[in-house]
Design a protein around this motif. Structure first.
Motif, mmCIF file in Angstrom:
data_model
loop_
_atom_site.group_PDB
_atom_site.id
_atom_site.type_symbol
_atom_site.label_atom_id
_atom_site.label_comp_id
_atom_site.label_asym_id
_atom_site.label_seq_id
_atom_site.Cartn_x
_atom_site.Cartn_y
_atom_site.Cartn_z
ATOM 1 N N ASN A 103 6.431 -36.219 -50.120
ATOM 2 C CA ASN A 103 6.121 -34.633 -50.500
ATOM 3 C C ASN A 103 6.461 -34.559 -52.076
ATOM 4 O OD1 ASN A 103 7.738 -34.588 -47.587
ATOM 5 N ND2 ASN A 103 6.886 -32.928 -47.831
ATOM 6 N N GLU A 104 7.320 -35.205 -52.909
ATOM 7 C CA GLU A 104 7.525 -35.428 -54.328
ATOM 8 C C GLU A 104 7.510 -36.719 -54.927
ATOM 9 O OE1 GLU A 104 7.845 -31.141 -54.738
ATOM 10 O OE2 GLU A 104 7.853 -32.725 -56.100
ATOM 11 N N ASP B 82 15.579 -30.873 -59.721
ATOM 12 C CA ASP B 82 14.464 -29.952 -59.727
ATOM 13 C C ASP B 82 13.684 -30.438 -58.396
ATOM 14 O OD1 ASP B 82 11.341 -30.458 -60.544
ATOM 15 O OD2 ASP B 82 12.359 -28.595 -61.358
ATOM 16 N N ARG B 83 13.384 -31.956 -57.920
ATOM 17 C CA ARG B 83 12.826 -32.097 -56.583
ATOM 18 C C ARG B 83 13.733 -31.500 -55.668
ATOM 19 N NH1 ARG B 83 10.404 -33.039 -60.880
ATOM 20 N NH2 ARG B 83 8.858 -34.982 -61.102
ATOM 21 N N ILE C 285 16.025 -34.108 -62.801
ATOM 22 C CA ILE C 285 14.814 -34.458 -62.378
ATOM 23 C C ILE C 285 14.833 -34.368 -60.716
ATOM 24 C CG2 ILE C 285 12.686 -35.880 -61.848
ATOM 25 C CD1 ILE C 285 12.887 -34.628 -64.599
ATOM 26 N N LEU C 286 16.098 -35.271 -60.206
ATOM 27 C CA LEU C 286 16.344 -35.020 -59.012
ATOM 28 C C LEU C 286 16.671 -33.771 -58.415
ATOM 29 C CD1 LEU C 286 16.340 -37.059 -56.466
ATOM 30 C CD2 LEU C 286 19.004 -37.396 -56.860
ATOM 31 N N LYS D 12 12.658 -27.909 -55.306
ATOM 32 C CA LYS D 12 11.486 -27.749 -54.815
ATOM 33 C C LYS D 12 11.358 -27.719 -53.356
ATOM 34 C CE LYS D 12 8.568 -29.068 -58.803
ATOM 35 N NZ LYS D 12 7.567 -30.009 -59.527
ATOM 36 N N ILE E 284 9.191 -39.151 -58.186
ATOM 37 C CA ILE E 284 10.081 -39.047 -59.440
ATOM 38 C C ILE E 284 9.639 -40.434 -60.134
ATOM 39 C CG2 ILE E 284 12.415 -39.403 -60.259
ATOM 40 C CD1 ILE E 284 13.214 -37.787 -58.079
ATOM 41 N N VAL F 26 10.605 -38.246 -50.858
ATOM 42 C CA VAL F 26 10.488 -38.599 -52.327
ATOM 43 C C VAL F 26 10.523 -39.925 -52.538
ATOM 44 C CG1 VAL F 26 11.775 -38.074 -54.446
ATOM 45 C CG2 VAL F 26 11.982 -36.465 -52.933
#
Length: 313
Positions: free
Chosen positions: A291-292, A305-306, A302-303, A309, A294, A271
């Protein structure tokens, strides 16, 4: 940090050096910061000095030197300085932190060549007295100004990014049961915010303050007191969270280095965080192998949510 250790930080800018120079300020800054960081790491008393002067050997070349009154380097260790796992023997100096220096110097040496240096980084050292690292590069200048500025121009167009091959984004993410996160950011406050959020999700946080230190931890976790997992397929870390802008090695270069290796390390999900232009950075990050993404500043939601995922929670 020098004041904290009781060291003098000195700076000498020779009078005949042009006051405005055109080159790659970011890359040049990375090399100098790496020199100063190593000098600070291995100096417990005396001074650290940065000198900028004209070359005596090459016309239109500038020499950058960082010298210290630290422990010095034994002759038998000099050849190890520019290897990935290069370390100095400081057992006789219990007050110093015996961290590796090789990866940062190895990358810095590549940067000096990309900046136009013919010989790369040179070193002089006397054990017990001190060390001097220096390099010289060609540089254009503009006369008639007293202001000291180094500007970014198209003068140097090659960078490390062109030397790293693309990684296949379809690589499988290797699951890890350790609930351990490697957080890479040179800002203490940012580390605190990330660490607090991870703690609430019951993740252990291991901190690194630049990409080079993070690579050292990933490649040799046992040296940093990080226990291996009972699962032989475990990648040691559940996820790598990295900031973009850091000294020595930035987040994108860290991602590329991680993804180009073979084995478990390349499978760790990544991330990236940044306060920069989101659309542009997402494209760059995905190309590098993240991969993600922020965007800063961020909230804990938000963290979470990632992580969902990535199937980490």
């Amino acid at each position: 940090q020098c004041r904290h250790k009781g060291l003098r930080l000195e700076y000498e800018y020779a009078e005949d050096v042009p006051k405005i120079m055109y080159g790659d300020a970011d890359r040049l800054g990375q090399v100098i910061i790496n020199f100063l960081s190593n000098a600070l790491k291995f100096t417990s008393k005396g001074s650290i000095k940065l000198t900028v002067e004209l070359s005596e050997c090459e016309e239109e070349h500038i020499v950058f030197r960082v010298s210290d009154t630290g422990v010095g380097i034994k002759e038998e260790y000099l050849h190890k300085l520019f290897t990935e796992f290069g370390k100095l023997d400081v057992k006789e100096h219990a007050d110093l932190n015996p961290q590796g220096v090789g990866l940062g110097l190895m990358i810095s040496n590549k940067l000096t060549h990309l900046l136009g240096s013919k010989k790369g980084i040179q070193v002089r050292s006397t054990y017990g007295i001190g060390t001097e690292f220096y390099f010289e590069i060609p540089i254009r200048h503009q006369s008639g100004s007293r202001k000291t500025v180094i500007k970014n121009e198209d003068y140097i167009t090659i960078d490390l990014e062109t030397k790293v091959k693309e990684i296949d984004k379809e690589d499988e993410i290797l699951p890890c049961k350790c609930r351990r996160v490697l957080s890479v950011d040179d800002n203490d406050y940012n580390q605190m915010v990330v660490g607090r959020a991870l703690s609430k999700m019951k993740f252990e946080t291991i901190k690194a303050f630049n990409g080079a230190d993070a690579l050292n931890i990933l490649q040799d976790p046992k040296s940093y007191g990080i226990a291996s997992c009972e699962d032989e397929n475990c990648s040691i870390f559940s996820v790598l969270i990295t900031d973009l802008h850091m000294p020595i090695m930035n987040g994108l270069d860290l991602i590329r280095h991680v993804k180009k290796v073979s084995g478990r390390m390349a499978k760790i999900p990544i991330v990236m965080m940044s306060a920069g232009d989101e659309k542009e950075l997402i494209a760059e990050g995905l190309k590098a192998g993240m991969n993600e993404f922020i965007h800063k500043p961020f909230c804990e939601g938000i963290l979470i949510d990632r992580f969902r995922k990535l199937k980490l929670i």
